[in-house]
Design an enzyme around this catalytic site. Structure first.
Site, PDB file in Angstrom:
ATOM      1  N   LYS A 116       0.838  -1.215   0.000  1.00  0.00           N
ATOM      2  CA  LYS A 116       0.000   0.000   0.000  1.00  0.00           C
ATOM      3  C   LYS A 116       0.862   1.250   0.000  1.00  0.00           C
ATOM      4  O   LYS A 116       0.573   2.210  -0.711  1.00  0.00           O
ATOM      5  CB  LYS A 116      -0.942   0.006   1.211  1.00  0.00           C
ATOM      6  CG  LYS A 116      -2.066  -1.004   1.081  1.00  0.00           C
ATOM      7  CD  LYS A 116      -3.091  -0.833   2.176  1.00  0.00           C
ATOM      8  CE  LYS A 116      -4.161  -1.919   2.091  1.00  0.00           C
ATOM      9  NZ  LYS A 116      -4.975  -2.013   3.289  1.00  0.00           N
ATOM     10  N   LYS A 200      -6.475 -11.933  -5.292  1.00  0.00           N
ATOM     11  CA  LYS A 200      -7.567 -12.251  -4.355  1.00  0.00           C
ATOM     12  C   LYS A 200      -8.745 -11.303  -4.598  1.00  0.00           C
ATOM     13  O   LYS A 200      -8.550 -10.152  -5.018  1.00  0.00           O
ATOM     14  CB  LYS A 200      -7.079 -12.147  -2.904  1.00  0.00           C
ATOM     15  CG  LYS A 200      -6.871 -10.733  -2.435  1.00  0.00           C
ATOM     16  CD  LYS A 200      -6.757 -10.620  -0.923  1.00  0.00           C
ATOM     17  CE  LYS A 200      -6.589  -9.132  -0.604  1.00  0.00           C
ATOM     18  NZ  LYS A 200      -6.298  -8.771   0.730  1.00  0.00           N
ATOM     19  N   LYS A 203     -12.158  -5.436  -2.377  1.00  0.00           N
ATOM     20  CA  LYS A 203     -12.949  -4.276  -2.797  1.00  0.00           C
ATOM     21  C   LYS A 203     -12.141  -3.347  -3.699  1.00  0.00           C
ATOM     22  O   LYS A 203     -12.707  -2.579  -4.448  1.00  0.00           O
ATOM     23  CB  LYS A 203     -13.543  -3.527  -1.607  1.00  0.00           C
ATOM     24  CG  LYS A 203     -12.725  -3.610  -0.357  1.00  0.00           C
ATOM     25  CD  LYS A 203     -13.549  -3.521   0.921  1.00  0.00           C
ATOM     26  CE  LYS A 203     -12.656  -3.889   2.104  1.00  0.00           C
ATOM     27  NZ  LYS A 203     -13.288  -4.574   3.175  1.00  0.00           N
TER      28      LYS A 203
HETATM   29  P1  TYM Z   1     -10.729  -7.233   6.149  1.00  0.00           P
HETATM   30  O1  TYM Z   1     -11.762  -6.270   6.618  1.00  0.00           O
HETATM   31  O2  TYM Z   1      -9.915  -6.855   4.957  1.00  0.00           O
HETATM   32  O3  TYM Z   1     -11.383  -8.619   5.816  1.00  0.00           O
HETATM   33  C1  TYM Z   1     -12.189  -9.309   6.750  1.00  0.00           C
HETATM   34  C2  TYM Z   1     -11.922 -10.807   6.660  1.00  0.00           C
HETATM   35  O4  TYM Z   1     -12.173 -11.295   5.334  1.00  0.00           O
HETATM   36  C3  TYM Z   1     -11.059 -12.067   4.894  1.00  0.00           C
HETATM   37  N1  TYM Z   1     -10.926 -11.948   3.431  1.00  0.00           N
HETATM   38  C4  TYM Z   1     -10.855 -12.978   2.581  1.00  0.00           C
HETATM   39  N2  TYM Z   1     -10.891 -14.305   2.774  1.00  0.00           N
HETATM   40  C5  TYM Z   1     -10.812 -15.097   1.680  1.00  0.00           C
HETATM   41  N3  TYM Z   1     -10.713 -14.627   0.416  1.00  0.00           N
HETATM   42  C6  TYM Z   1     -10.668 -13.305   0.170  1.00  0.00           C
HETATM   43  N4  TYM Z   1     -10.576 -12.862  -1.086  1.00  0.00           N
HETATM   44  C7  TYM Z   1     -10.748 -12.409   1.279  1.00  0.00           C
HETATM   45  N5  TYM Z   1     -10.739 -11.071   1.397  1.00  0.00           N
HETATM   46  C8  TYM Z   1     -10.857 -10.794   2.721  1.00  0.00           C
HETATM   47  C9  TYM Z   1      -9.860 -11.456   5.613  1.00  0.00           C
HETATM   48  O5  TYM Z   1      -8.778 -12.349   5.661  1.00  0.00           O
HETATM   49  C10 TYM Z   1     -10.451 -11.154   6.971  1.00  0.00           C
HETATM   50  O6  TYM Z   1     -10.408 -12.300   7.806  1.00  0.00           O
HETATM   51  N6  TYM Z   1      -6.893  -6.604   9.272  1.00  0.00           N
HETATM   52  C11 TYM Z   1      -8.183  -7.235   9.134  1.00  0.00           C
HETATM   53  C12 TYM Z   1      -9.198  -6.788  10.170  1.00  0.00           C
HETATM   54  C13 TYM Z   1      -8.760  -6.942  11.589  1.00  0.00           C
HETATM   55  C14 TYM Z   1      -8.610  -8.159  12.312  1.00  0.00           C
HETATM   56  C15 TYM Z   1      -8.225  -7.800  13.623  1.00  0.00           C
HETATM   57  C16 TYM Z   1      -8.765  -9.508  11.953  1.00  0.00           C
HETATM   58  C17 TYM Z   1      -8.460  -5.933  12.457  1.00  0.00           C
HETATM   59  N7  TYM Z   1      -8.148  -6.447  13.680  1.00  0.00           N
HETATM   60  C18 TYM Z   1      -7.964  -8.760  14.604  1.00  0.00           C
HETATM   61  C19 TYM Z   1      -8.519 -10.475  12.965  1.00  0.00           C
HETATM   62  C20 TYM Z   1      -8.118 -10.092  14.244  1.00  0.00           C
HETATM   63  C21 TYM Z   1      -8.742  -6.891   7.761  1.00  0.00           C
HETATM   64  O7  TYM Z   1      -8.350  -5.929   7.145  1.00  0.00           O
HETATM   65  O8  TYM Z   1      -9.770  -7.633   7.365  1.00  0.00           O
END
Ligand code: TYM
Length: 345
Positions: A116, A200, A203
Site C-alpha cells: 500500500k 484475491k 474491494k
Molecule cells: P478485512 O476487513 O480486509 O477482511 C475481513 C476478513 O475477510 C477475509 N478476506 C478474505 N478471505 C478469503 N478470500 C478473500 N478474497 C478475502 N478477502 C478478505 C480477511 O482475511 C479477513 O479475515 N486486518 C483485518 C481486520 C482486523 C482483524 C483484527 C482480523 C483488524 N483487527 C484482529 C482479525 C483479528 C482486515 O483488514 O480484514
C-alpha cells in the site's frame, strides 16, 4: 463443572457498503460456526478503516451496514460479543504499549504495508497505516484470544501478533499475554477475483471482480456469467493451469457444501455456461436471505445501536481487565478504581 471455553476474536473493516464473497467465505462463515465451540468476540474495526482516510459520513454509515451484515449472516448477539472497536478505548491504549515493544524494521516488513505504501508514496502514507498491524495485535491480545479465524491475507499480521505476545511473556513474565493461533481454512482462505483469478477478491480489485452480499440477484448472475475462465472449455479443478474455473468450483463447493470432485463429475462434458448458470443460483440462494435480513436491521438503526452498545459494554469488561494486567506488567501505576481493588487484595 464445565471448563470455560477458549476465546476467539476476529474483526472486519467497515470500508465498503457491502461485504464480498471473500469476506463471507474466508471469515464470516467460520465466525458463525465458531459460536458453538468458542466464546466469540467480533468487532467492526472502524479505527483500522481510518488508515485509508474515508469520508466521515461513509464510515458512519458503513460501520452500521457492516454490523448489520454480520448479524444477518448469523452472528448471534446473545451468544457472541459484537461491538465497534472505537467504543472500547483500550484498543488504542494497548496499541501504544505494543508500539513500544515493536521494532521499526519488524513493522516495515509487513507486506500489506509495503504494497500500500509503495502505491501511495511516503508523503501519502500515514503513520496509522504503518501502525495498522500493531493495532490488530492489540485487538487480539486485549481479549486473551486463543484463536483468530481469518483469511490467508491476514497470516503475516497474525504472525506479528504471536511474536508480540511471546515477547511480552519473555520480557514481563509468563501470563502477560496469550499467544493466539490463526485459524485459516485452506479451501476458502483465498477466494479469487472473478476478472483476474491470479489476484484475491477484494474491494479494490477489478470492476466486476467481486460478488457483494448486498448485490441484487441480476448483478450477481451477470458477474458470474462474465467471470474469466481460462480459454479451453473443459471443467476441471486445477488452480495452477485453470485458476478461473477452479475458483468457481471452490465457490460452488463452499456454498453448496458438496465436494469439488462431485461437482466436476456432474459437469463432465458440459460447457462452462452451465456451471456458471447453476453457480449463479447457488450464490443467489446463499446471499438473498442475508441481504434481506440486513435490510431489516438497517431499517431499525436504534435496535442496531442498542445491540452494539450492549456488545461494547461486554467487550469493555474483558478489555479493562486485560489491559490493566498488561499495563501493570509494564510498570504503569494502576488507575483509581482498579488500583483500589488491587490494594484491597
Ligand atoms: P478485512 O476487513 O480486509 O477482511 C475481513 C476478513 O475477510 C477475509 N478476506 C478474505 N478471505 C478469503 N478470500 C478473500 N478474497 C478475502 N478477502 C478478505 C480477511 O482475511 C479477513 O479475515 N486486518 C483485518 C481486520 C482486523 C482483524 C483484527 C482480523 C483488524 N483487527 C484482529 C482479525 C483479528 C482486515 O483488514 O480484514
Amino acid at each position: 463443572m464445565s471448563t470455560p471455553r477458549s476465546r476467539a476474536f476476529s474483526g472486519i473493516q467497515p470500508t465498503a457498503d457491502s461485504l464480498h464473497l471473500g469476506n463471507f467465505l474466508g471469515a464470516l462463515v467460520n465466525w458463525v460456526s465458531f459460536q458453538d465451540r468458542f466464546e466469540c468476540v467480533y468487532s467492526v474495526v472502524d479505527l483500522h478503516s481510518l488508515t485509508v482516510g474515508p469520508d466521515p459520513a461513509a464510515i458512519r454509515d458503513r460501520t452500521r451496514r457492516t454490523a448489520a451484515q454480520m448479524l444477518a449472516a448469523g452472528i448471534d448477539p446473545a451468544r457472541s460479543i459484537l461491538f465497534v472497536q472505537s467504543h472500547v478505548p483500550q484498543h488504542a491504549e494497548l496499541t501504544w504499549l505494543l508500539n513500544c515493544v515493536t521494532g521499526f524494521g519488524e513493522a516495515s516488513r509487513m507486506t500489506q504495508f509495503k504494497d500500500k505504501s509503495s502505491k501511495q508514496g511516503a508523503e501519502g502514507t500515514t503513520v496509522g497505516l504503518f501502525d495498522y498491524p500493531i493495532l490488530m495485535a492489540a485487538d487480539i491480545l486485549l481479549y486473551d484470544a486463543a484463536i483468530v479465524p481469518v483469511g490467508e491475507d491476514q497470516r503475516q499480521h497474525l504472525e506479528l501478533s504471536r511474536d508480540l505476545a511471546a515477547r511480552l511473556n519473555a520480557r514481563y513474565g509468563e501470563g502477560t499475554a496469550i499467544v493466539p493461533e490463526p485459524y485459516i481454512v485452506p479451501a476458502t482462505a483465498k477466494i479469487q477475483d472473478l476478472q483476474d483469478p491470479a489476484a484475491k477478491m477484494s474491494k479494490s480489485g477489478r470492476p466486476g471482480g467481486i460478488l457483494e452480499l448486498m448485490d441484487p440477484p441480476k448483478v450477481l448472475a451477470k458477474r458470474i456469467k462474465a467471470a474469466v475462465t481460462d480459454g479451453e472449455t473443459e471443467i476441471r479443478y486445477d488452480p495452477a493451469a485453470k485458476p478461473g474455473v477452479s475458483n468457481l468450483l471452490t465457490i460452488y463447493s463452499a456454498l453448496s457444501g458438496r465436494p469439488v470432485e462431485q461437482i466436476v463429475e456432474e459437469y463432465r462434458g458440459k460447457m462452462c455456461g452451465h456451471l456458471k448458470a447453476d453457480l449463479a443460483d447457488v450464490v443467489v440462494e446463499a446471499f438473498t436471505p442475508v441481504r434481506e435480513k440486513t435490510e431489516g436491521y438497517l431499517a431499525d438503526p436504534a435496535q442496531l445501536d442498542a445491540i452494539l452498545a450492549d456488545g461494547a459494554a461486554r467487550a469493555s469488561q474483558i478489555a479493562t481487565r486485560v489491559h490493566a494486567r498488561i499495563a501493570d506488567r509494564f510498570g504503569l501505576l494502576p488507575r483509581g478504581e482498579t488500583g483500589r481493588r488491587g490494594a484491597d487484595g
